[in-house]
Design a protein around this motif. Structure first.
Motif, PDB file in Angstrom:
ATOM      1  N   ALA A   1      33.885 -96.690   5.157  1.00  0.00           N
ATOM      2  CA  ALA A   1      34.635 -95.436   5.089  1.00  0.00           C
ATOM      3  C   ALA A   1      35.959 -95.570   5.845  1.00  0.00           C
ATOM      4  O   ALA A   1      35.994 -96.091   6.954  1.00  0.00           O
ATOM      5  N   PRO A   2      37.056 -95.085   5.257  1.00  0.00           N
ATOM      6  CA  PRO A   2      38.341 -95.171   5.948  1.00  0.00           C
ATOM      7  C   PRO A   2      38.555 -94.065   6.977  1.00  0.00           C
ATOM      8  O   PRO A   2      39.377 -94.191   7.873  1.00  0.00           O
ATOM      9  N   VAL A   3      37.791 -92.967   6.831  1.00  0.00           N
ATOM     10  CA  VAL A   3      37.975 -91.810   7.711  1.00  0.00           C
ATOM     11  C   VAL A   3      36.629 -91.452   8.342  1.00  0.00           C
ATOM     12  O   VAL A   3      35.597 -91.491   7.691  1.00  0.00           O
ATOM     13  N   ALA A   4      36.673 -91.094   9.612  1.00  0.00           N
ATOM     14  CA  ALA A   4      35.466 -90.682  10.318  1.00  0.00           C
ATOM     15  C   ALA A   4      34.981 -89.329   9.806  1.00  0.00           C
ATOM     16  O   ALA A   4      35.731 -88.587   9.170  1.00  0.00           O
ATOM     17  N   ALA A   5      33.750 -89.022  10.098  1.00  0.00           N
ATOM     18  CA  ALA A   5      33.147 -87.740   9.746  1.00  0.00           C
ATOM     19  C   ALA A   5      32.590 -87.136  11.037  1.00  0.00           C
ATOM     20  O   ALA A   5      32.426 -87.840  12.033  1.00  0.00           O
ATOM     21  N   PRO A   6      32.306 -85.835  11.033  1.00  0.00           N
ATOM     22  CA  PRO A   6      31.768 -85.229  12.252  1.00  0.00           C
ATOM     23  C   PRO A   6      30.453 -85.841  12.728  1.00  0.00           C
ATOM     24  O   PRO A   6      30.105 -85.727  13.897  1.00  0.00           O
TER      25      PRO A   6
ATOM     26  N   VAL B   1      49.248 -93.425  14.027  1.00  0.00           N
ATOM     27  CA  VAL B   1      48.693 -93.398  12.680  1.00  0.00           C
ATOM     28  C   VAL B   1      47.652 -92.298  12.590  1.00  0.00           C
ATOM     29  O   VAL B   1      46.931 -92.020  13.548  1.00  0.00           O
ATOM     30  N   GLU B   2      47.588 -91.659  11.418  1.00  0.00           N
ATOM     31  CA  GLU B   2      46.575 -90.645  11.199  1.00  0.00           C
ATOM     32  C   GLU B   2      45.840 -90.933   9.903  1.00  0.00           C
ATOM     33  O   GLU B   2      46.352 -91.601   9.011  1.00  0.00           O
ATOM     34  N   ALA B   3      44.613 -90.440   9.819  1.00  0.00           N
ATOM     35  CA  ALA B   3      43.797 -90.566   8.618  1.00  0.00           C
ATOM     36  C   ALA B   3      43.526 -89.160   8.097  1.00  0.00           C
ATOM     37  O   ALA B   3      43.214 -88.259   8.869  1.00  0.00           O
ATOM     38  N   ILE B   4      43.650 -88.976   6.803  1.00  0.00           N
ATOM     39  CA  ILE B   4      43.449 -87.671   6.183  1.00  0.00           C
ATOM     40  C   ILE B   4      42.102 -87.659   5.484  1.00  0.00           C
ATOM     41  O   ILE B   4      41.834 -88.488   4.615  1.00  0.00           O
ATOM     42  N   ALA B   5      41.251 -86.709   5.848  1.00  0.00           N
ATOM     43  CA  ALA B   5      39.947 -86.550   5.206  1.00  0.00           C
ATOM     44  C   ALA B   5      40.090 -85.564   4.052  1.00  0.00           C
ATOM     45  O   ALA B   5      40.533 -84.437   4.246  1.00  0.00           O
TER      46      ALA B   5
ATOM     47  N   ARG C   1      39.205 -75.054  16.014  1.00  0.00           N
ATOM     48  CA  ARG C   1      39.912 -74.976  14.734  1.00  0.00           C
ATOM     49  C   ARG C   1      39.324 -75.975  13.747  1.00  0.00           C
ATOM     50  O   ARG C   1      38.714 -76.964  14.135  1.00  0.00           O
ATOM     51  N   GLY C   2      39.555 -75.715  12.469  1.00  0.00           N
ATOM     52  CA  GLY C   2      39.149 -76.648  11.435  1.00  0.00           C
ATOM     53  C   GLY C   2      40.337 -77.482  11.005  1.00  0.00           C
ATOM     54  O   GLY C   2      41.485 -77.060  11.140  1.00  0.00           O
ATOM     55  N   GLY C   3      40.076 -78.680  10.507  1.00  0.00           N
ATOM     56  CA  GLY C   3      41.182 -79.525  10.086  1.00  0.00           C
ATOM     57  C   GLY C   3      40.755 -80.667   9.198  1.00  0.00           C
ATOM     58  O   GLY C   3      39.568 -80.875   8.942  1.00  0.00           O
ATOM     59  N   HIS C   4      41.761 -81.410   8.721  1.00  0.00           N
ATOM     60  CA  HIS C   4      41.544 -82.571   7.860  1.00  0.00           C
ATOM     61  C   HIS C   4      42.078 -83.858   8.474  1.00  0.00           C
ATOM     62  O   HIS C   4      41.770 -84.925   7.993  1.00  0.00           O
ATOM     63  N   VAL C   5      42.889 -83.765   9.500  1.00  0.00           N
ATOM     64  CA  VAL C   5      43.597 -84.930  10.039  1.00  0.00           C
ATOM     65  C   VAL C   5      42.852 -85.501  11.242  1.00  0.00           C
ATOM     66  O   VAL C   5      42.490 -84.776  12.164  1.00  0.00           O
ATOM     67  N   TRP C   6      42.640 -86.816  11.215  1.00  0.00           N
ATOM     68  CA  TRP C   6      42.065 -87.554  12.338  1.00  0.00           C
ATOM     69  C   TRP C   6      43.151 -88.479  12.867  1.00  0.00           C
ATOM     70  O   TRP C   6      43.796 -89.191  12.105  1.00  0.00           O
ATOM     71  N   ARG C   7      43.399 -88.485  14.168  1.00  0.00           N
ATOM     72  CA  ARG C   7      44.345 -89.415  14.786  1.00  0.00           C
ATOM     73  C   ARG C   7      43.595 -90.706  15.120  1.00  0.00           C
ATOM     74  O   ARG C   7      42.492 -90.660  15.664  1.00  0.00           O
ATOM     75  N   ILE C   8      44.186 -91.852  14.799  1.00  0.00           N
ATOM     76  CA  ILE C   8      43.561 -93.142  15.069  1.00  0.00           C
ATOM     77  C   ILE C   8      44.009 -93.600  16.452  1.00  0.00           C
ATOM     78  O   ILE C   8      45.199 -93.777  16.716  1.00  0.00           O
ATOM     79  N   VAL C   9      43.048 -93.740  17.353  1.00  0.00           N
ATOM     80  CA  VAL C   9      43.302 -94.166  18.727  1.00  0.00           C
ATOM     81  C   VAL C   9      42.525 -95.457  18.980  1.00  0.00           C
ATOM     82  O   VAL C   9      41.765 -95.909  18.133  1.00  0.00           O
TER      83      VAL C   9
END
Length: 118
Positions: A57-62, A80-84, A97-105
């Motif tokens: 998976a390219p993006v993390a999930a909760p 860099v950010e990843a968009i879910a 808050r709810g969102g779609h963007v994950w910051r890659i750290v």
């Protein structure tokens, strides 16, 4: 007939000849250093999990595995950010808050709603 042949020959050489603007100078790559990531973010949540995406998976999930935790006031670097993408609604609800963007750290990904740019 001669004009048509001359035009065809000119067009063929124009397509095959490399463009002068497209090729960089031999030393150009060596003289421009790569810019280091300088964007810093401050953690606004009380305790925020850094998550690593599962499998391919390219993006993390909760519910992705937690690598480590960040605490309020910590400063992290992320450029860099990843968009879910979801069918409807936000991909996560974190830090109020709810969102779609994950910051890659370093180590994984953090919900962008839990970070504020410094």
């Amino acid at each position: 007939m001669i004009a048509a042949t001359a035009v065809a020959t000119f067009a063929a050489t124009a397509l095959l000849a490399p463009a002068a603007d497209a090729t960089p100078a031999p030393g150009a790559a060596a003289t421009t250093p790569a810019k280091a990531c300088a964007t810093k973010w401050k953690v606004t949540g009380k305790k925020v999990a850094v998550r690593m995406p599962e499998g391919n998976a390219p993006v993390a999930a909760p519910d992705s595995p937690v690598v480590r935790y960040l605490h309020r006031g910590d400063v992290v670097r992320s450029c860099v950010e990843a968009i879910a993408r979801t069918q409807s609604g936000p991909a996560y609800h974190k830090c109020g808050r709810g969102g779609h963007v994950w910051r890659i750290v370093r180590g994984g990904q953090v919900p962008a709603t839990c970070l504020k740019r410094v």
